[in-house]
Design a protein around this motif. Structure first.
Motif, PDB file in Angstrom:
ATOM      1  N   PHE A 110      -8.313  18.614  15.259  1.00 36.76           N
ATOM      2  CA  PHE A 110      -8.573  19.575  14.182  1.00 36.76           C
ATOM      3  C   PHE A 110      -7.438  20.119  13.555  1.00 36.76           C
ATOM      4  N   THR A 111      -6.137  19.884  13.988  1.00 36.17           N
ATOM      5  CA  THR A 111      -4.923  20.292  13.553  1.00 36.17           C
ATOM      6  C   THR A 111      -4.579  19.391  12.218  1.00 36.17           C
ATOM      7  N   CYS A 112      -4.995  17.891  12.868  1.00 34.23           N
ATOM      8  CA  CYS A 112      -4.950  17.078  11.645  1.00 34.23           C
ATOM      9  C   CYS A 112      -5.778  17.292  10.295  1.00 34.23           C
ATOM     10  N   LEU A 113      -6.981  17.788  10.557  1.00 30.90           N
ATOM     11  CA  LEU A 113      -7.621  18.158   9.563  1.00 30.90           C
ATOM     12  C   LEU A 113      -7.186  19.418   8.590  1.00 30.90           C
ATOM     13  N   LEU A 114      -6.471  20.392   9.546  1.00 30.60           N
ATOM     14  CA  LEU A 114      -5.923  21.619   8.859  1.00 30.60           C
ATOM     15  C   LEU A 114      -4.904  21.015   7.990  1.00 30.60           C
ATOM     16  N   ALA A 167       0.656  22.290  10.973  1.00 26.98           N
ATOM     17  CA  ALA A 167      -0.542  22.993  10.519  1.00 26.98           C
ATOM     18  C   ALA A 167      -0.346  24.529  10.389  1.00 26.98           C
ATOM     19  N   VAL A 168       0.127  24.943  11.731  1.00 30.82           N
ATOM     20  CA  VAL A 168       0.390  26.326  11.696  1.00 30.82           C
ATOM     21  C   VAL A 168       1.078  27.055  10.700  1.00 30.82           C
ATOM     22  N   LEU A 169       2.198  26.369  10.618  1.00 27.79           N
ATOM     23  CA  LEU A 169       3.138  27.037   9.411  1.00 27.79           C
ATOM     24  C   LEU A 169       2.788  26.512   7.928  1.00 27.79           C
ATOM     25  N   GLY A 170       2.105  25.626   7.889  1.00 27.68           N
ATOM     26  CA  GLY A 170       1.876  25.198   6.548  1.00 27.68           C
ATOM     27  C   GLY A 170       0.632  26.132   5.969  1.00 27.68           C
ATOM     28  N   LEU A 171      -0.152  26.463   6.975  1.00 27.25           N
ATOM     29  CA  LEU A 171      -1.302  27.513   6.577  1.00 27.25           C
ATOM     30  C   LEU A 171      -0.979  29.001   6.442  1.00 27.25           C
ATOM     31  N   GLY A 172       0.046  29.402   7.295  1.00 23.47           N
ATOM     32  CA  GLY A 172       0.557  30.716   7.333  1.00 23.47           C
ATOM     33  C   GLY A 172       1.580  30.976   6.257  1.00 23.47           C
ATOM     34  N   LEU A 173       2.336  30.006   5.699  1.00 28.60           N
ATOM     35  CA  LEU A 173       3.421  30.240   4.982  1.00 28.60           C
ATOM     36  C   LEU A 173       3.473  29.412   3.545  1.00 28.60           C
ATOM     37  N   ASP A 174       3.985  29.961   2.483  1.00 25.84           N
ATOM     38  CA  ASP A 174       4.094  29.244   1.140  1.00 25.84           C
ATOM     39  C   ASP A 174       5.591  28.833   1.074  1.00 25.84           C
ATOM     40  N   ILE A 175       6.046  27.725   2.022  1.00 22.89           N
ATOM     41  CA  ILE A 175       7.304  27.312   1.823  1.00 22.89           C
ATOM     42  C   ILE A 175       7.162  25.953   1.588  1.00 22.89           C
ATOM     43  N   ASP A 176       8.270  25.246   1.251  1.00 25.63           N
ATOM     44  CA  ASP A 176       8.303  23.807   1.082  1.00 25.63           C
ATOM     45  C   ASP A 176       7.894  22.971   2.518  1.00 25.63           C
ATOM     46  N   LEU A 177       7.435  21.599   2.285  1.00 25.20           N
ATOM     47  CA  LEU A 177       7.201  21.060   3.529  1.00 25.20           C
ATOM     48  C   LEU A 177       8.346  20.593   4.178  1.00 25.20           C
ATOM     49  N   ARG A 178       9.371  20.270   3.401  1.00 24.47           N
ATOM     50  CA  ARG A 178      10.684  19.811   4.149  1.00 24.47           C
ATOM     51  C   ARG A 178      11.021  20.910   4.915  1.00 24.47           C
ATOM     52  N   VAL A 179      10.791  22.335   4.558  1.00 21.65           N
ATOM     53  CA  VAL A 179      11.262  23.376   5.333  1.00 21.65           C
ATOM     54  C   VAL A 179      10.487  23.525   6.638  1.00 21.65           C
ATOM     55  N   VAL A 180       9.005  23.270   6.257  1.00 22.25           N
ATOM     56  CA  VAL A 180       8.122  23.062   7.471  1.00 22.25           C
ATOM     57  C   VAL A 180       8.565  22.235   8.615  1.00 22.25           C
ATOM     58  N   ASN A 181       9.055  21.108   8.073  1.00 25.33           N
ATOM     59  CA  ASN A 181       9.306  19.764   8.764  1.00 25.33           C
ATOM     60  C   ASN A 181      10.352  20.408   9.728  1.00 25.33           C
ATOM     61  N   ALA A 182      11.391  20.823   9.149  1.00 25.67           N
ATOM     62  CA  ALA A 182      12.516  21.280   9.682  1.00 25.67           C
ATOM     63  C   ALA A 182      12.258  22.274  10.877  1.00 25.67           C
ATOM     64  N   LEU A 183      11.396  23.449  10.560  1.00 29.26           N
ATOM     65  CA  LEU A 183      11.039  24.403  11.559  1.00 29.26           C
ATOM     66  C   LEU A 183      10.162  23.959  12.462  1.00 29.26           C
ATOM     67  N   LYS A 184       9.616  22.909  12.462  1.00 24.17           N
ATOM     68  CA  LYS A 184       8.715  22.243  13.468  1.00 24.17           C
ATOM     69  C   LYS A 184       9.681  21.448  14.438  1.00 24.17           C
ATOM     70  N   THR A 185      10.724  20.837  14.124  1.00 28.13           N
ATOM     71  CA  THR A 185      11.786  20.192  14.746  1.00 28.13           C
ATOM     72  C   THR A 185      12.266  21.359  15.541  1.00 28.13           C
ATOM     73  N   LEU A 186      12.827  22.336  15.005  1.00 27.59           N
ATOM     74  CA  LEU A 186      13.465  23.451  15.764  1.00 27.59           C
ATOM     75  C   LEU A 186      12.493  23.886  16.789  1.00 27.59           C
TER      76      LEU A 186
END
Length: 253
Positions: A110-114, A167-186
């Motif tokens: 489901f999150t892959c779909l998102l 998926a959560v951060l990508g849908l809830g925020l308008d920020i670059d995916l490279r930052v989303v990737n960093a936040l996911k790692t954190l």
């Protein structure tokens, strides 16, 4: 462990570190290897969590520039995932792993779909909000709630939690995916640290496996961060979806 088994766990740590800081499905590599060398499932799960903490350290260091771009979001992600992982770690020690194993593949799919439809959903949300709607650079209550749930999942089972956080951060925020990737790692790092502290205090651990995973993952985490920050957004999204689908299929077997 034999020499070959030790080498396999070390290699799994290296690969898991790279996956932690890129597509976020590290446990799908390292956890089966720990089972294959003879660790019981709960011991393997707890040892895997502790052993991958260094990947979060080196990966977060590699993404330090991205994490500074939105400090409020960064601290919110740390807090929600840390709190959520406490509940997840308690559930792991109190409940059989089969509780989440049944639903985990479907959550990941489901999150892959998102993740795949996130650009379209974001455009629709902005269109419905009007032209004056500015970029969303703060986590609202809904996004924070789902980040908290992802932290619970990460502390309990872990597999695919990085995909869910993207998926959560990508849908809830308008920020670059490279930052989303960093936040996911954190987020993965924060969850692993808190859950790891609990596991060290009360769980059965295999310290040899932890040491080998840690040695491999600290290198892999930094290498993965160097790779992840250079991935084009579309390629990153495709890789996350593919990795998530593979993870879900493996869990369904």
């Amino acid at each position: 462990m034999t020499s070959l088994q030790m080498l396999a766990v070390l290699g799994a740590g290296l690969g898991a570190g790279i996956l932690t800081t890129t597509v976020g499905v590290a446990s799908l590599l390292s956890f089966p290897v720990l089972l294959a060398v003879g660790l019981p499932p709960v011991v393997a799960n707890a040892s895997n969590t502790v052993g991958l903490v260094p990947a979060g350290v080196s990966g977060s260091f590699g993404y330090r520039a991205e994490l500074r771009e939105h400090p409020r979001i960064t601290w919110t992600v740390v807090a929600t995932c840390a709190v959520g992982s406490v509940g997840g770690a308690v559930l792991l020690l109190a409940l059989p792993s089969s509780v989440f194993e049944a639903v985990a593949p479907w959550l990941i799919l489901f999150t892959c779909l998102l993740v795949g439809v996130q650009p379209w959903v974001a455009r629709r949300l902005r269109a419905r909000g009007g032209k004056d709607l500015g970029p969303r650079t703060r986590m609202g209550p809904v996004t924070t709630f789902f980040a908290l749930l992802t932290g619970v999942y990460g502390g309990y089972f872990g597999a695919g939690s990085g995909v869910m956080m993207v998926a959560v951060l990508g849908l809830g925020l308008d920020i670059d995916l490279r930052v989303v990737n960093a936040l996911k790692t954190l987020a993965i790092f924060a969850g692993n640290v808190v859950a790891g502290i609990i596991f060290v205090a009360v769980a059965d651990l295999d310290w040899q496996a932890i040491g080998l995973l840690a040695a491999g993952s600290v290198v892999g985490g930094y290498v993965g961060a160097r790779i992840g920050r250079r991935l084009p957004p579309t390629l990153f999204r495709v890789l996350v979806v593919v990795a998530g689908v593979v993870a879900a299929v493996l869990l369904l077997r």
